[in-house]
Design a protein around this motif. Structure first.
Motif, PDB file in Angstrom:
ATOM      1  N   ALA A   1      52.971   1.904  55.037  1.00 54.20           N
ATOM      2  CA  ALA A   1      52.994   2.981  56.033  1.00 54.20           C
ATOM      3  C   ALA A   1      51.652   3.703  56.065  1.00 54.20           C
ATOM      4  O   ALA A   1      51.121   4.098  55.022  1.00 54.20           O
ATOM      5  N   LEU A   2      51.113   3.875  57.281  1.00 56.95           N
ATOM      6  CA  LEU A   2      49.847   4.589  57.461  1.00 56.95           C
ATOM      7  C   LEU A   2      50.066   6.095  57.573  1.00 56.95           C
ATOM      8  O   LEU A   2      49.221   6.884  57.185  1.00 56.95           O
ATOM      9  N   GLY A   3      51.162   6.477  58.173  1.00 56.64           N
ATOM     10  CA  GLY A   3      51.450   7.879  58.455  1.00 56.64           C
ATOM     11  C   GLY A   3      52.479   7.961  59.554  1.00 56.64           C
ATOM     12  O   GLY A   3      53.123   6.962  59.893  1.00 56.64           O
ATOM     13  N   THR A   4      52.605   9.136  60.112  1.00 57.33           N
ATOM     14  CA  THR A   4      53.629   9.395  61.120  1.00 57.33           C
ATOM     15  C   THR A   4      52.998   9.960  62.379  1.00 57.33           C
ATOM     16  O   THR A   4      52.127  10.822  62.307  1.00 57.33           O
ATOM     17  N   ILE A   5      53.456   9.474  63.520  1.00 57.23           N
ATOM     18  CA  ILE A   5      53.055  10.016  64.821  1.00 57.23           C
ATOM     19  C   ILE A   5      54.200  10.893  65.320  1.00 57.23           C
ATOM     20  O   ILE A   5      55.333  10.429  65.456  1.00 57.23           O
ATOM     21  N   VAL A   6      53.895  12.160  65.560  1.00 53.62           N
ATOM     22  CA  VAL A   6      54.865  13.125  66.075  1.00 53.62           C
ATOM     23  C   VAL A   6      54.541  13.368  67.538  1.00 53.62           C
ATOM     24  O   VAL A   6      53.376  13.590  67.901  1.00 53.62           O
ATOM     25  N   THR A   7      55.567  13.311  68.383  1.00 57.40           N
ATOM     26  CA  THR A   7      55.389  13.547  69.818  1.00 57.40           C
ATOM     27  C   THR A   7      56.165  14.787  70.228  1.00 57.40           C
ATOM     28  O   THR A   7      57.355  14.908  69.946  1.00 57.40           O
ATOM     29  N   LYS A   8      55.453  15.702  70.881  1.00 56.18           N
ATOM     30  CA  LYS A   8      56.084  16.874  71.486  1.00 56.18           C
ATOM     31  C   LYS A   8      56.353  16.522  72.947  1.00 56.18           C
ATOM     32  O   LYS A   8      55.427  16.208  73.694  1.00 56.18           O
ATOM     33  N   VAL A   9      57.618  16.557  73.316  1.00 52.65           N
ATOM     34  CA  VAL A   9      58.008  16.199  74.678  1.00 52.65           C
ATOM     35  C   VAL A   9      58.476  17.468  75.379  1.00 52.65           C
ATOM     36  O   VAL A   9      59.418  18.120  74.932  1.00 52.65           O
ATOM     37  N   TYR A  10      57.810  17.819  76.458  1.00 49.22           N
ATOM     38  CA  TYR A  10      58.172  18.993  77.246  1.00 49.22           C
ATOM     39  C   TYR A  10      58.964  18.528  78.461  1.00 49.22           C
ATOM     40  O   TYR A  10      58.597  17.550  79.105  1.00 49.22           O
ATOM     41  N   HIS A  11      60.044  19.241  78.762  1.00 52.66           N
ATOM     42  CA  HIS A  11      60.897  18.817  79.870  1.00 52.66           C
ATOM     43  C   HIS A  11      61.706  20.003  80.386  1.00 52.66           C
ATOM     44  O   HIS A  11      61.769  21.052  79.757  1.00 52.66           O
ATOM     45  N   ASP A  12      62.313  19.804  81.526  1.00 53.68           N
ATOM     46  CA  ASP A  12      63.067  20.824  82.245  1.00 53.68           C
ATOM     47  C   ASP A  12      64.530  20.389  82.277  1.00 53.68           C
ATOM     48  O   ASP A  12      64.821  19.239  82.591  1.00 53.68           O
ATOM     49  N   HIS A  13      65.447  21.301  81.935  1.00 52.75           N
ATOM     50  CA  HIS A  13      66.877  20.974  81.993  1.00 52.75           C
ATOM     51  C   HIS A  13      67.517  21.331  83.338  1.00 52.75           C
ATOM     52  O   HIS A  13      68.695  21.055  83.539  1.00 52.75           O
ATOM     53  N   THR A  14      66.760  21.916  84.253  1.00 51.59           N
ATOM     54  CA  THR A  14      67.341  22.311  85.534  1.00 51.59           C
ATOM     55  C   THR A  14      67.009  21.345  86.664  1.00 51.59           C
ATOM     56  O   THR A  14      67.645  21.398  87.713  1.00 51.59           O
ATOM     57  N   GLN A  15      66.018  20.495  86.449  1.00 51.34           N
ATOM     58  CA  GLN A  15      65.613  19.492  87.427  1.00 51.34           C
ATOM     59  C   GLN A  15      64.755  18.453  86.710  1.00 51.34           C
ATOM     60  O   GLN A  15      64.337  18.671  85.576  1.00 51.34           O
ATOM     61  N   LEU A  16      64.499  17.342  87.375  1.00 54.26           N
ATOM     62  CA  LEU A  16      63.642  16.312  86.801  1.00 54.26           C
ATOM     63  C   LEU A  16      62.195  16.771  86.953  1.00 54.26           C
ATOM     64  O   LEU A  16      61.622  16.717  88.046  1.00 54.26           O
ATOM     65  N   ARG A  17      61.642  17.264  85.844  1.00 56.39           N
ATOM     66  CA  ARG A  17      60.281  17.803  85.870  1.00 56.39           C
ATOM     67  C   ARG A  17      59.724  17.808  84.454  1.00 56.39           C
ATOM     68  O   ARG A  17      60.408  18.168  83.506  1.00 56.39           O
ATOM     69  N   VAL A  18      58.476  17.384  84.344  1.00 59.16           N
ATOM     70  CA  VAL A  18      57.752  17.452  83.078  1.00 59.16           C
ATOM     71  C   VAL A  18      56.733  18.577  83.250  1.00 59.16           C
ATOM     72  O   VAL A  18      55.737  18.393  83.947  1.00 59.16           O
ATOM     73  N   PRO A  19      56.994  19.760  82.664  1.00 57.40           N
ATOM     74  CA  PRO A  19      56.154  20.916  82.929  1.00 57.40           C
ATOM     75  C   PRO A  19      54.721  20.817  82.401  1.00 57.40           C
ATOM     76  O   PRO A  19      53.831  21.500  82.890  1.00 57.40           O
ATOM     77  N   ARG A  20      54.504  19.969  81.413  1.00 58.67           N
ATOM     78  CA  ARG A  20      53.166  19.739  80.869  1.00 58.67           C
ATOM     79  C   ARG A  20      53.178  18.413  80.125  1.00 58.67           C
ATOM     80  O   ARG A  20      54.243  17.888  79.811  1.00 58.67           O
ATOM     81  N   PRO A  21      52.007  17.870  79.857  1.00 60.28           N
ATOM     82  CA  PRO A  21      51.979  16.544  79.236  1.00 60.28           C
ATOM     83  C   PRO A  21      52.525  16.557  77.815  1.00 60.28           C
ATOM     84  O   PRO A  21      52.381  17.550  77.092  1.00 60.28           O
ATOM     85  N   PRO A  22      53.126  15.450  77.402  1.00 59.58           N
ATOM     86  CA  PRO A  22      53.486  15.317  75.996  1.00 59.58           C
ATOM     87  C   PRO A  22      52.227  15.443  75.130  1.00 59.58           C
ATOM     88  O   PRO A  22      51.119  15.173  75.598  1.00 59.58           O
ATOM     89  N   GLU A  23      52.425  15.852  73.900  1.00 57.63           N
ATOM     90  CA  GLU A  23      51.317  15.951  72.949  1.00 57.63           C
ATOM     91  C   GLU A  23      51.686  15.169  71.699  1.00 57.63           C
ATOM     92  O   GLU A  23      52.858  15.089  71.338  1.00 57.63           O
ATOM     93  N   VAL A  24      50.682  14.628  71.044  1.00 53.35           N
ATOM     94  CA  VAL A  24      50.889  13.832  69.841  1.00 53.35           C
ATOM     95  C   VAL A  24      50.002  14.379  68.724  1.00 53.35           C
ATOM     96  O   VAL A  24      48.874  14.798  68.980  1.00 53.35           O
ATOM     97  N   PHE A  25      50.535  14.368  67.513  1.00 49.86           N
ATOM     98  CA  PHE A  25      49.711  14.654  66.343  1.00 49.86           C
ATOM     99  C   PHE A  25      50.180  13.775  65.196  1.00 49.86           C
ATOM    100  O   PHE A  25      51.267  13.208  65.229  1.00 49.86           O
TER     101      PHE A  25
END
Length: 181
Positions: free
Chosen positions: A117-141
């Motif tokens: 194992a090299l490490g872990t990739i964590v993804t922050k997923v931003y989304h809207d529960h009232t409509q199909l919309r991604v309010p900002r891009p996902p981020e990874v660290f």
């Protein structure tokens, strides 16, 4: 989709920590492509959203991460589980009271072909529960931790909101109990 230098070449040329290089590569891909992929696949995503609701965001993430999976494979690397990660152990919270800017953190351990194992990739997923919309891009660290308990501890230390949120599977079980009661 914007063309990028292949990941195997970037890894070969890099002197940095490989998991950090991978995270930077994924972030560059997301920055260049997140909106275009959402727009290009919008009708498919909307069809899915009308049928199943929020799981349509998973479909979006599959489209977004497909080129990353190809590059990881060419680099002799494997994400476990498949990027962006396992929904059941992910955690989510709201950044607004109206559910229009939710944040979910999911993760995958990146392994070499030999199982190291090299490490872990964590993804922050931003989304809207009232409509199909991604309010900002996902981020990874990247994290150097690869053991599940260590990953959760590191993320809990990094974010009080993460620490206070419950795993999706626990929330889903409680929802089903309350719905059936």
């Amino acid at each position: 989709m914007s063309a990028m230098k292949p990941l195997p070449q970037i890894l070969a040329e890099s002197e940095g920590n490989r998991i950090d290089v991978i995270a930077q590569y994924i972030n560059e891909h997301i920055t260049k492509n997140w909106q275009a992929i959402f727009e290009e696949k919008y009708s498919q995503l909307m069809d899915a959203y009308k049928k199943v609701g929020d799981p349509a965001y998973g479909t979006y993430l599959n489209f977004l991460f497909l080129p990353i999976h190809e590059q990881l494979k060419e680099s002799g690397l494997k994400p476990l589980p498949r990027l962006p990660g396992d929904l059941n152990i992910s955690r989510e919270w709201g950044n607004t009271n109206d559910f229009t800017d939710q944040e979910r953190w999911v993760w995958s351990v990146i392994e070499e072909e030999n199982g190291v194992a090299l490490g872990t990739i964590v993804t922050k997923v931003y989304h809207d529960h009232t409509q199909l919309r991604v309010p900002r891009p996902p981020e990874v660290f990247a994290l150097t931790e690869t053991d599940q308990a260590d990953i959760v501890a590191a993320l809990s230390q990094r974010s009080a909101a993460f620490r206070d949120a419950r795993e999706f599977r626990i929330e889903a079980e409680e929802y089903m109990k309350n719905r059936d009661a």
